[in-house]
Design a protein around this motif. Structure first.
Motif, PDB file in Angstrom:
ATOM      1  N   GLY A  84       0.814  -0.918  -0.150  1.00 17.90           N
ATOM      2  CA  GLY A  84      -0.053  -0.097   0.237  1.00 17.90           C
ATOM      3  C   GLY A  84       0.891   0.983   0.275  1.00 17.90           C
ATOM      4  N   THR A  85       2.008   1.375  -0.897  1.00 18.27           N
ATOM      5  CA  THR A  85       2.970   2.100  -0.504  1.00 18.27           C
ATOM      6  C   THR A  85       2.865   3.124  -1.687  1.00 18.27           C
ATOM      7  OG1 THR A  85       4.739   1.304  -1.068  1.00 18.27           O
ATOM      8  CG2 THR A  85       4.650   1.693   1.001  1.00 18.27           C
ATOM      9  N   TYR A  86       2.435   2.621  -2.826  1.00 25.01           N
ATOM     10  CA  TYR A  86       2.218   3.458  -4.129  1.00 25.01           C
ATOM     11  C   TYR A  86       1.357   4.463  -4.160  1.00 25.01           C
ATOM     12  CZ  TYR A  86       2.308   4.687  -9.530  1.00 25.01           C
ATOM     13  OH  TYR A  86       2.247   5.568 -10.247  1.00 25.01           O
ATOM     14  N   ASP A  87       2.143   5.587  -4.646  1.00 21.17           N
ATOM     15  CA  ASP A  87       1.067   7.067  -4.432  1.00 21.17           C
ATOM     16  C   ASP A  87       1.471   7.740  -5.034  1.00 21.17           C
ATOM     17  OD1 ASP A  87       4.365   7.499  -4.036  1.00 21.17           O
ATOM     18  OD2 ASP A  87       3.517   8.891  -2.174  1.00 21.17           O
ATOM     19  N   GLY A  88       2.229   6.775  -6.553  1.00 17.97           N
ATOM     20  CA  GLY A  88       2.324   8.218  -8.403  1.00 17.97           C
ATOM     21  C   GLY A  88       3.981   8.777  -7.833  1.00 17.97           C
ATOM     22  N   GLN A  89       4.405   8.832  -6.445  1.00 24.24           N
ATOM     23  CA  GLN A  89       5.484   9.240  -6.691  1.00 24.24           C
ATOM     24  C   GLN A  89       6.880   8.047  -6.422  1.00 24.24           C
ATOM     25  OE1 GLN A  89       6.285  12.681  -6.890  1.00 24.24           O
ATOM     26  NE2 GLN A  89       4.075  12.244  -7.168  1.00 24.24           N
ATOM     27  N   LEU A  90       6.948   6.586  -5.914  1.00 20.15           N
ATOM     28  CA  LEU A  90       7.565   5.972  -6.384  1.00 20.15           C
ATOM     29  C   LEU A  90       7.217   5.077  -7.282  1.00 20.15           C
ATOM     30  CD1 LEU A  90       8.026   5.136  -2.669  1.00 20.15           C
ATOM     31  CD2 LEU A  90       9.491   6.574  -3.820  1.00 20.15           C
ATOM     32  N   ALA A  91       8.454   4.890  -8.172  1.00 21.95           N
ATOM     33  CA  ALA A  91       8.281   3.726  -9.426  1.00 21.95           C
ATOM     34  C   ALA A  91       8.239   2.285  -8.768  1.00 21.95           C
ATOM     35  CB  ALA A  91       9.525   3.680 -10.380  1.00 21.95           C
ATOM     36  N   PRO A  92       8.086   1.494  -9.594  1.00 18.01           N
ATOM     37  CA  PRO A  92       8.145  -0.376  -9.170  1.00 18.01           C
ATOM     38  C   PRO A  92       9.776  -0.570  -9.495  1.00 18.01           C
ATOM     39  CG  PRO A  92       6.312  -0.028 -11.085  1.00 18.01           C
ATOM     40  CD  PRO A  92       6.642   1.251 -10.302  1.00 18.01           C
ATOM     41  N   ARG A  93       9.895  -1.957  -9.103  1.00 19.49           N
ATOM     42  CA  ARG A  93      11.446  -2.286  -9.628  1.00 19.49           C
ATOM     43  C   ARG A  93      10.986  -2.062 -11.098  1.00 19.49           C
ATOM     44  NH1 ARG A  93      12.996  -8.759  -9.704  1.00 19.49           N
ATOM     45  NH2 ARG A  93      11.638  -8.426 -11.176  1.00 19.49           N
ATOM     46  N   LEU A  94      12.248  -1.708 -11.702  1.00 19.68           N
ATOM     47  CA  LEU A  94      12.408  -0.892 -13.145  1.00 19.68           C
ATOM     48  C   LEU A  94      13.741  -2.170 -13.762  1.00 19.68           C
ATOM     49  CD1 LEU A  94      13.158   2.925 -12.963  1.00 19.68           C
ATOM     50  CD2 LEU A  94      10.878   1.338 -13.731  1.00 19.68           C
ATOM     51  N   ARG A  95      14.594  -3.028 -13.442  1.00 14.72           N
ATOM     52  CA  ARG A  95      15.334  -3.873 -13.962  1.00 14.72           C
ATOM     53  C   ARG A  95      14.760  -4.878 -13.231  1.00 14.72           C
ATOM     54  NH1 ARG A  95      19.827  -1.198 -15.203  1.00 14.72           N
ATOM     55  NH2 ARG A  95      20.155   1.346 -14.277  1.00 14.72           N
ATOM     56  N   THR A  96      15.205  -5.590 -14.220  1.00 13.73           N
ATOM     57  CA  THR A  96      14.959  -7.420 -14.775  1.00 13.73           C
ATOM     58  C   THR A  96      16.147  -8.146 -15.024  1.00 13.73           C
ATOM     59  OG1 THR A  96      13.642  -8.806 -15.595  1.00 13.73           O
ATOM     60  CG2 THR A  96      13.660  -6.999 -16.250  1.00 13.73           C
ATOM     61  N   ASP A  97      15.998  -9.404 -14.494  1.00 17.00           N
ATOM     62  CA  ASP A  97      17.113 -10.353 -15.303  1.00 17.00           C
ATOM     63  C   ASP A  97      16.240 -10.921 -16.619  1.00 17.00           C
ATOM     64  OD1 ASP A  97      19.222 -10.158 -13.245  1.00 17.00           O
ATOM     65  OD2 ASP A  97      18.103 -11.280 -12.123  1.00 17.00           O
ATOM     66  N   TYR A  98      15.238 -10.330 -17.238  1.00 17.58           N
ATOM     67  CA  TYR A  98      14.828 -10.721 -17.968  1.00 17.58           C
ATOM     68  C   TYR A  98      15.194 -10.231 -19.040  1.00 17.58           C
ATOM     69  CZ  TYR A  98      10.898 -13.747 -15.089  1.00 17.58           C
ATOM     70  OH  TYR A  98      10.720 -14.334 -14.289  1.00 17.58           O
ATOM     71  N   SER A  99      15.391 -11.149 -20.416  1.00 17.20           N
ATOM     72  CA  SER A  99      16.528 -10.678 -21.419  1.00 17.20           C
ATOM     73  C   SER A  99      15.894 -11.178 -22.504  1.00 17.20           C
ATOM     74  CB  SER A  99      17.891 -10.670 -21.255  1.00 17.20           C
ATOM     75  OG  SER A  99      18.419 -10.229 -22.313  1.00 17.20           O
ATOM     76  N   LEU A 100      15.171 -10.609 -23.492  1.00 17.34           N
ATOM     77  CA  LEU A 100      14.251 -11.017 -24.811  1.00 17.34           C
ATOM     78  C   LEU A 100      16.079 -11.855 -25.539  1.00 17.34           C
ATOM     79  CD1 LEU A 100      12.419 -12.618 -26.970  1.00 17.34           C
ATOM     80  CD2 LEU A 100      12.593 -10.091 -27.874  1.00 17.34           C
ATOM     81  N   LYS A 101      16.863 -10.981 -25.916  1.00 18.24           N
ATOM     82  CA  LYS A 101      18.453 -11.101 -26.606  1.00 18.24           C
ATOM     83  C   LYS A 101      19.060 -12.254 -25.903  1.00 18.24           C
ATOM     84  CE  LYS A 101      22.014  -9.252 -28.102  1.00 18.24           C
ATOM     85  NZ  LYS A 101      23.173  -8.034 -28.271  1.00 18.24           N
ATOM     86  N   ARG A 102      19.229 -11.956 -24.871  1.00 20.61           N
ATOM     87  CA  ARG A 102      19.620 -13.388 -24.148  1.00 20.61           C
ATOM     88  C   ARG A 102      18.728 -14.859 -24.599  1.00 20.61           C
ATOM     89  NH1 ARG A 102      20.678 -11.663 -19.432  1.00 20.61           N
ATOM     90  NH2 ARG A 102      18.901 -12.600 -18.671  1.00 20.61           N
ATOM     91  N   ALA A 103      17.529 -14.808 -24.435  1.00 18.09           N
ATOM     92  CA  ALA A 103      16.885 -15.814 -24.156  1.00 18.09           C
ATOM     93  C   ALA A 103      16.488 -16.434 -25.643  1.00 18.09           C
ATOM     94  CB  ALA A 103      14.611 -15.813 -24.007  1.00 18.09           C
ATOM     95  N   ARG A 104      16.658 -15.470 -27.038  1.00 15.91           N
ATOM     96  CA  ARG A 104      16.689 -15.952 -28.234  1.00 15.91           C
ATOM     97  C   ARG A 104      17.885 -16.413 -28.855  1.00 15.91           C
ATOM     98  NH1 ARG A 104      12.036 -17.735 -29.585  1.00 15.91           N
ATOM     99  NH2 ARG A 104      12.238 -17.165 -32.083  1.00 15.91           N
ATOM    100  N   ARG A 105      18.720 -16.279 -28.111  1.00 15.01           N
ATOM    101  CA  ARG A 105      20.074 -16.635 -28.747  1.00 15.01           C
ATOM    102  C   ARG A 105      20.150 -17.390 -29.314  1.00 15.01           C
ATOM    103  NH1 ARG A 105      23.815 -14.665 -24.509  1.00 15.01           N
ATOM    104  NH2 ARG A 105      23.606 -12.402 -24.975  1.00 15.01           N
ATOM    105  N   GLY A 106      20.543 -17.991 -30.633  1.00 13.61           N
ATOM    106  CA  GLY A 106      20.783 -19.232 -30.913  1.00 13.61           C
ATOM    107  C   GLY A 106      19.514 -19.634 -31.749  1.00 13.61           C
TER     108      GLY A 106
END
Length: 535
Positions: free
Chosen positions: A113-135
């Motif tokens: 219940g902390t979102y007030d329009g001022q704080l962004a949720p997680r922006l970085r992620t380990d999910y990489s399409l380039k890495r997943a599609r390699r090969g």
């Protein structure tokens, strides 16, 4: 697969129990429960003695909402006064790892219940399409047959220049067709270069003997298409584009001597038209490789999930970071201000996905959306007006398209256009443009080719991975499948024609190409068909 927001502390602990930190350290969850039982939960009015029993601990965890789980590090320091410094440090580490993990989850702000329009949720992620599609897939270097620019002989260069002018110039005497858009011509030129490369590298024809008119020769053309399908495993859809290029070469070659409408008196043109009819019939029977069950499983989500992705991306537009970031010896305080470039990038990703979710137009139409030319601000919101030259079917129908963007996006489009978009220097009025912290020199440059499609797919891959733990490589074209499938299953069939008009195709094409309803879903409404409808 659904976006799950835990409610109680027990719900969060269940998720933590299956997380990577807990799997790598089997004692972590047990130690965390010890900290909660001895030093945290008693501060919420719970009896330390009763908490020793597992059943009572579980009941207490279920009764405590995660949004009320606050000031816990303070409670630990206040309560654990009799333990050694080493033990206290271990307890603090356990609690910190749990809290850091929770803050890193997509659901954190909704659950806490902390979102007030001022704080962004997680922006970085380990999910990489380039890495997943390699090969996977066919790399660009896997097609060595196409002629390069330096391999074109001087005669062929001049012929291609004449061919380009014939197809795209506003007025050519005796040309019977409307001028083509540059993007259509480019697809034909690619076919010509591949045909020339095949003549040279497969048929061993010397480079200086290759001429443009050879592509309109049925013997050469038939062999080339057969090679593409048999050896290169291309589709009949590819063959149609190739034969269309050959048809236009034949028109360029013979248009001056034609006396009848549609060049019907030119045998070479009629021969290629007959070939295209044959290919079209074969294409109807060809399995659509791009929509196999395996491919669709990697790409499609539901409309409800699209909306959840849109809502998440909107939260990512917030101006402040949501948690501590450690790295390279630096430590930013929680709530640190994000850069304008990062916020601009978030706004653009959000609006691209939002427009595709509610108005699944083609990526080219999205890429070329231009303020004052195709996008207009009216009193009730934004309207898109496309001339025949601005959309795929316009060159055939000569018709314009006009539709309103959803009213609930108006305020956000206003903020993007009036506040954030002006922060980039540019010499155009395109709504969307390149924004990359890694390539600041490209800031403001128009998107070319399929770049905007790649951006959408990468964004969807990351966010669906964060929200659902199962990333999907949803492309702009897939939003059309998602929309039609949902509307055919849940919406009003009275909207069939209107939705098709907005998307720029026919109702028949929507049912044939985009609807992904199963046979069971298509036949559900036939249940009890023999019963009279109640009045």
């Amino acid at each position: 697969m659904a976006y799950y927001v835990p409610v109680s502390l027990f719900d969060v602990l269940e998720l933590f129990n299956s997380s990577a930190p807990a799997r790598s350290n089997p004692k972590l969850v047990g130690n965390l429960k010890t900290v909660l039982r001895k030093y945290i939960l008693p501060n919420y009015g719970l009896s330390p003695l009763s908490l020793k029993q597992e059943e009572c601990l579980v009941a207490s965890l279920k009764s405590l909402k995660f949004r009320d789980f606050k000031n816990v590090e303070f409670y630990l320091l206040k309560t654990a006064t009799s333990v050694s410094k080493g033990t206290l440090a271990n307890y603090k580490s356990v609690l910190s790892r749990f809290l850091s993990w929770a803050q890193d989850q997509a659901w954190y702000h909704d659950a806490a219940g902390t979102y007030d329009g001022q704080l962004a949720p997680r922006l970085r992620t380990d999910y990489s399409l380039k890495r997943a599609r390699r090969g996977k897939g066919r790399p660009r270097a896997a097609n060595p047959h196409s002629l390069k620019a330096h391999e074109l002989n001087s005669t062929l260069v001049k012929q291609i220049e004449q061919f380009h002018n014939f197809l795209t110039a506003p007025e050519i005497p005796k040309r019977q067709d409307r001028p083509l858009r540059e993007v259509t011509y480019k697809s034909y030129e690619l076919s010509i270069r591949l045909f020339g490369g095949w003549l040279h590298k497969v048929q061993d024809l010397p480079l200086d003997e290759i001429r443009l008119e050879m592509m309109a020769d049925r013997d050469w053309l038939d062999d080339f298409i057969a090679w593409g399908i048999n050896e290169r495993k291309n589709s009949y859809g590819w063959a149609i584009v190739t034969s269309a290029a050959a048809l236009n070469v034949a028109k360029w070659q013979h248009y001056k001597r034609s006396k009848q409408a549609k060049y019907r008196d030119i045998e070479e043109i009629e021969d290629i038209r007959a070939l295209m009819i044959q290919i079209s019939h074969k294409r109807e029977r060809e399995p659509k490789r791009t929509i196999s069950k395996e491919v669709l499983a990697e790409k499609l989500i539901t409309l409800e999930q699209c909306i959840e992705v849109v809502n998440y991306l909107r939260k990512c537009c917030a101006p402040q970071l949501s948690r501590l970031i450690r790295g390279e010896g630096k430590r930013n305080v929680a709530g640190g201000k994000r850069s304008d470039l990062a916020i601009m990038q978030s706004w653009q990703r959000y609006l691209l996905i939002a427009i595709l979710t509610y108005c699944p137009i083609r990526q080219r139409e999205l890429r070329e959306l231009e303020i004052g030319r195709t996008l207009f601000r009216e009193e009730d919101g934004y309207v898109v007006r496309l001339s025949p030259e601005d959309h795929k079917t316009g060159s055939k129908t000569g018709k314009e398209r006009e539709f309103a963007l959803p009213s609930h996006l108006t305020a956000d489009l206003d903020e993007w256009i009036n506040v954030w978009r002006p922060k980039a220097t540019k010499a155009h009025q395109l709504v969307f443009f390149q924004i990359s912290p890694q390539l600041p020199e490209n800031l403001g440059s128009p998107y070319l080719g399929t770049r905007i499609s790649e951006l959408v797919t990468r964004t969807m891959y990351k966010v669906t991975g964060v929200l659902y733990g199962e990333p999907k490589r949803t492309s702009p074209h897939d939003f059309r499948r998602i929309a039609i499938t949902w509307q055919r299953k849940h919406g009003s069939r009275d909207q069939d024609e209107a939705l098709a008009e907005m998307m720029g195709h026919s109702v028949r094409e929507a049912d044939r190409t985009y609807s992904q309803l199963t046979s069971r879903e298509r036949t559900e409404k036939a249940q009890n068909w023999w019963k009279a409808q109640s009045s």
